[in-house]
Structure formats: structure tokens, C-alpha cells
Design an enzyme around this catalytic site. Structure first.
Site, PDB file in Angstrom:
ATOM      1  N   ASP A 135      37.823  38.896  35.134  1.00 40.85           N
ATOM      2  CA  ASP A 135      36.728  39.848  34.987  1.00 40.85           C
ATOM      3  C   ASP A 135      36.346  40.069  33.525  1.00 40.85           C
ATOM      4  OD1 ASP A 135      34.941  41.946  35.322  1.00 40.85           O
ATOM      5  OD2 ASP A 135      36.510  43.449  35.610  1.00 40.85           O
TER       6      ASP A 135
ATOM      7  N   SER B  59      35.965  43.981  32.165  1.00 43.56           N
ATOM      8  CA  SER B  59      37.067  44.912  31.916  1.00 43.56           C
ATOM      9  C   SER B  59      38.105  44.190  31.060  1.00 43.56           C
ATOM     10  CB  SER B  59      37.684  45.415  33.227  1.00 43.56           C
ATOM     11  OG  SER B  59      38.332  44.351  33.927  1.00 43.56           O
TER      12      SER B  59
ATOM     13  N   ASN C  47      41.878  44.995  31.194  1.00 42.21           N
ATOM     14  CA  ASN C  47      43.285  45.140  31.581  1.00 42.21           C
ATOM     15  C   ASN C  47      43.691  44.143  32.654  1.00 42.21           C
ATOM     16  OD1 ASN C  47      42.473  48.027  30.627  1.00 42.21           O
ATOM     17  ND2 ASN C  47      44.722  48.033  30.645  1.00 42.21           N
TER      18      ASN C  47
ATOM     19  N   TRP D 129      46.189  44.068  35.794  1.00 39.33           N
ATOM     20  CA  TRP D 129      47.038  44.897  36.638  1.00 39.33           C
ATOM     21  C   TRP D 129      47.161  44.270  38.025  1.00 39.33           C
ATOM     22  CZ3 TRP D 129      45.506  46.835  41.296  1.00 39.33           C
ATOM     23  CH2 TRP D 129      44.128  46.922  41.530  1.00 39.33           C
TER      24      TRP D 129
ATOM     25  N   TYR E 112      36.632  51.461  38.182  1.00 39.68           N
ATOM     26  CA  TYR E 112      35.601  50.432  38.183  1.00 39.68           C
ATOM     27  C   TYR E 112      34.364  50.959  38.913  1.00 39.68           C
ATOM     28  CZ  TYR E 112      39.638  47.525  37.034  1.00 39.68           C
ATOM     29  OH  TYR E 112      40.771  47.004  36.447  1.00 39.68           O
TER      30      TYR E 112
ATOM     31  N   ASP F 230      28.933  39.739  33.024  1.00 34.81           N
ATOM     32  CA  ASP F 230      30.089  40.266  33.746  1.00 34.81           C
ATOM     33  C   ASP F 230      30.413  39.432  34.983  1.00 34.81           C
ATOM     34  OD1 ASP F 230      32.036  41.776  34.965  1.00 34.81           O
ATOM     35  OD2 ASP F 230      30.772  43.541  35.310  1.00 34.81           O
TER      36      ASP F 230
ATOM     37  N   THR G 123      31.070  41.376  38.487  1.00 30.23           N
ATOM     38  CA  THR G 123      30.016  42.035  39.263  1.00 30.23           C
ATOM     39  C   THR G 123      29.231  40.974  40.005  1.00 30.23           C
ATOM     40  OG1 THR G 123      29.817  43.908  37.728  1.00 30.23           O
ATOM     41  CG2 THR G 123      27.934  43.454  39.144  1.00 30.23           C
TER      42      THR G 123
END
Length: 384
Positions: A90, A93, A95, A97, A133, A273, A276
Site C-alpha cells: 500500500d 500508508s 506501516n 502490520w 484507513y 495509492d 485504493t
């Protein structure tokens, strides 16, 4: 001390190829006799960015799966031995996780969960993390471990272990977690993003990565870490400066159709992005675009288009840094068995530089994109 560490690392890399040296013979001769010369030269090719880690840098391809032209995700490993997860790569963003065994939400019940006790290289922290998000959110804490991504072993990578994943979106998602590829200054809790860690460790030869997203649910989508593959695009890459180093944000000059500006008059800000699926913008301009293309809203909030009109519908032109990037109707209209829907969606994202547009997968499927951190620019060219 720093130089002693660097010299030790270089010495260590020289020990990776072990052959008995014979008096009077060069290292090259000995390697050649043992069939190891080609591998040694490949490992030790010079690159200025990684001169202290010459055996480590490599261009790496991370395959992605196209899920119904809605999401693109790939498989990574975390821990020792690796525990497997599917994650969205992505650019919207920053991070990494994944769900953890400490998560009590229903979204974690049907996804892979990371168990720190089953990894010999895991290190815990007391730092919490919370990420929201456009759809979905998570809370949890940060830890460190080895991450296998695109054939690269990314050691000492900080990542989030979810404890809660509220709502239904992540429950129904075909992926486990998210791997963010945006700039580190938007990373929650100050976590170092995966690509920054790859570059800082000298694991990629160039401070950039590139993305190809396939169309029509086909295979072949990929993130290329540290390189550009010209076979994925035609013509030349057009470079656009990053206007704000957080998201991959750029300036769009205008959006036009049939020679008439229909949105973004006088320029606007947009982010590129991969996370998306649609092409989004502020409510009023998107409503105008829906009207221009003949899309009408149904009871489910979807904007429907008469499938018979697609072949006669005009291109929508995004002019970026003086270059035109056309989107044909076949790109901005999604065709399914239940009908045809618009690929545009309203989403208000106010920032200090104005409302943000999102050039999501609807746009990226048409253009091979290079995300160049070293020069803070985005390169785009039509897909081959």
C-alpha cells in the site's frame, strides 16, 4: 567504532564464499576452478549506495495477486521460522502490520495470526500503535522480527501486531494485513517502513521501487524493489516531483474531457495509492464527472452506467506536469455480470494543501509507476 563495524561486515561478506586457496594462485583462479566465480562476481558487483554491503543488494520482484480488480496483495513471511501472511502493498500508508494471536476481534478469527512465541528472532516493545484507513482500522503494539519480502531477508523490521480490528471490512478481506510503502513521516508510532529498512540495510541497489498492476483479474502484478523493468511499459517514463513527502503526493494540472476542463481547474493535489481501488476526489467535482459520463446512483449508492455506451464514451485526460495521461472508458468503467459501474468515487480528504484526489488502481492499471525515494519523484509510463 562505526568504521570497525563496517570493516567487520565487509570481512564477513568475504567469508561467504569459502574455498581452499593454493599458493601462487589468485582468488579469481581459485574461484573459477571451484565453479564459484560467477556467483562471487554477482554477489560483489559494485554499487555506490551499498559499497560496504556489496553482497547484499539485489533487485527483488514481489508478485501480487489481483483480487477481482479491487485489491492487490502478496505473500510475506515474518519470524524464524517464517509465519506466512498475505498483505496489501500500500503506497497510501507507511506501516507494516498483521493480525496476532492476541487479537480478539472477529476479523482475526478467519485470518492468519502471528505468534511471537513461535519465532526465535522476535523482540517485543512496549509501544502501542493505532491506524485508521478509509475503510477499517487496527490497534495493537509494535515488535521487531525478520521479514521475508520478495526474496529478501529484511532483518530487525518493526511491525504492528493487531489486538483489535473493529468492524466488518477486515473480516471479509481476502488479505491478512497491510505493508505500507509511503514516506516514514506518516508512519504511526514512528515505525520505520519496510522499504526504508531495506534501503538502510543496503538490501536494494536503488532507492526506489516500481509497480505494475494487471487488469481484468489477470496474473502478473508485481512490486519491484530497487529497480525498474522497461518490459512493463511503452515509451518513456515521465517524471513528476513529489509535492509533499508523506503520501506519494503530486500536483495534477487539470482533469478534462473532450477538450473541456471538468475538474481540478487551476491544479489540485493527488496521491498515487495502490491501496485504493477506485479513483476518488472531492464530492462536488466527482458529482460533476459522474454527470458528464452519464452515471446515475442506485439504491446501494453505486453509480451505474449503461454498458452499451462504453465504446462511445470519451477519454478523461489527467494532465500532470504538462503531460497528458488519458483514461479510456474501459479503464474508468467496471463491467460485471450485474452491470457496469463508474470507477469514480467521492471522498473528502482535506489537507493544508487542499482536498486530495486519490489516483487509485483504476488509474495505476493504465500506467507503470516508479516511486523514487532517492529523488522524491514519481515516474509514469503507459503499460505495455
Amino acid at each position: 567504532m562505526k568504521w570497525l563495524v563496517l570493516l567487520a561486515l565487509v570481512a564477513l561478506s568475504e567469508c561467504l564464499v569459502k574455498v581452499p586457496l593454493r599458493r601462487g594462485k589468485s582468488l579469481r583462479q581459485n574461484l573459477k576452478e571451484h565453479g564459484l566465480l560467477a556467483d562471487y562476481l554477482r554477489r560483489h558487483q559494485y554499487n555506490p549506495a551499498t559499497k560496504y554491503f556489496p553482497s547484499l543488494a539485489q533487485v527483488s520482484n514481489q508478485p501480487l495477486e489481483n483480487y477481482m480488480d479491487i485489491e492487490y496483495f502478496g505473500t510475506i513471511g515474518i519470524g524464524t521460522p517464517p509465519q506466512t501472511f498475505t498483505v496489501i502493498f500500500d503506497t497510501g500508508s507507511a506501516n507494516l502490520w498483521v493480525p496476532s494471536v492476541y487479537c480478539s476481534s472477529s476479523a482475526c478469527s478467519n485470518h492468519n495470526k502471528f505468534n511471537p512465541q513461535q519465532s526465535s528472532t522476535y523482540r517485543s516493545t512496549s509501544t502501542s500503535v493505532s491506524i485508521a484507513y478509509g475503510t477499517g482500522s487496527m490497534t495493537g503494539f509494535l515488535g521487531y522480527d525478520t521479514v521475508q519480502v520478495g526474496g529478501i531477508e529484511d532483518t530487525n523490521q518493526i511491525f504492528g501486531l493487531s489486538q483489535t480490528e473493529p468492524g466488518s471490512f477486515l473480516y471479509y478481506s481476502p488479505f491478512d494485513g497491510i505493508l505500507g510503502l509511503a514516506y516514514p513521516n506518516i508512519a504511526a508510532s514512528g515505525a520505520t517502513p519496510v522499504f526504508d529498512n531495506l534501503w538502510n540495510q543496503g538490501l536494494v541497489p536503488q532507492d526506489l521501487f516500481s509497480v505494475y498492476l494487471s487488469s481484468d483479474d489477470q496474473s502478473g502484478s508485481v512490486v519491484i524493489f530497487g529497480g525498474i523493468d522497461s518490459s512493463y511499459y511503452s515509451g518513456n517514463l515521465n517524471w513528476v516531483p513529489v509535492s509533499s513527502e508523506g503520501y506519494w503526493q503530486i500536483t495534477v494540472d487539470s482533469i478534462s474531457m473532450n477538450g473541456q476542463v471538468i475538474a481540478c481547474s487551476g491544479s489540485c493535489q493527488a496521491i498515487v495509492d495502490t491501496g485504493t481501488s477506485m479513483l476518488t476526489g472531492p464530492s462536488n467535482p466527482i458529482a460533476n464527472i459522474q454527470n458528464y459520463i452519464g452515471a446515475t446512483e442506485n439504491s446501494n449508492g453505486e453509480y451505474m452506467i449503461n454498458c452499451n455506451n462504453i465504446n462511445s464514451m470519451p477519454e478523461i485526460i489527467f494532465t500532470i506536469n504538462g503531460i497528458q495521461f488519458p483514461l479510456p472508458a474501459s479503464a474508468y468503467v467496471s463491467q460485471t455480470q450485474s452491470g457496469c459501474t463508474s470507477g469514480f468515487q467521492s471522498m473528502n480528504l482535506p489537507t493544508s494543501s487542499g482536498e486530495l484526489w486519490i489516483l487509485g488502481d483504476v488509474f495505476i492499471r493504465q500506467y507503470f509507476v516508479v516511486f523514487d525515494r532517492g529523488n522524491n519523484q514519481v515516474g509514469m509510463a503507459p503499460v505495455a
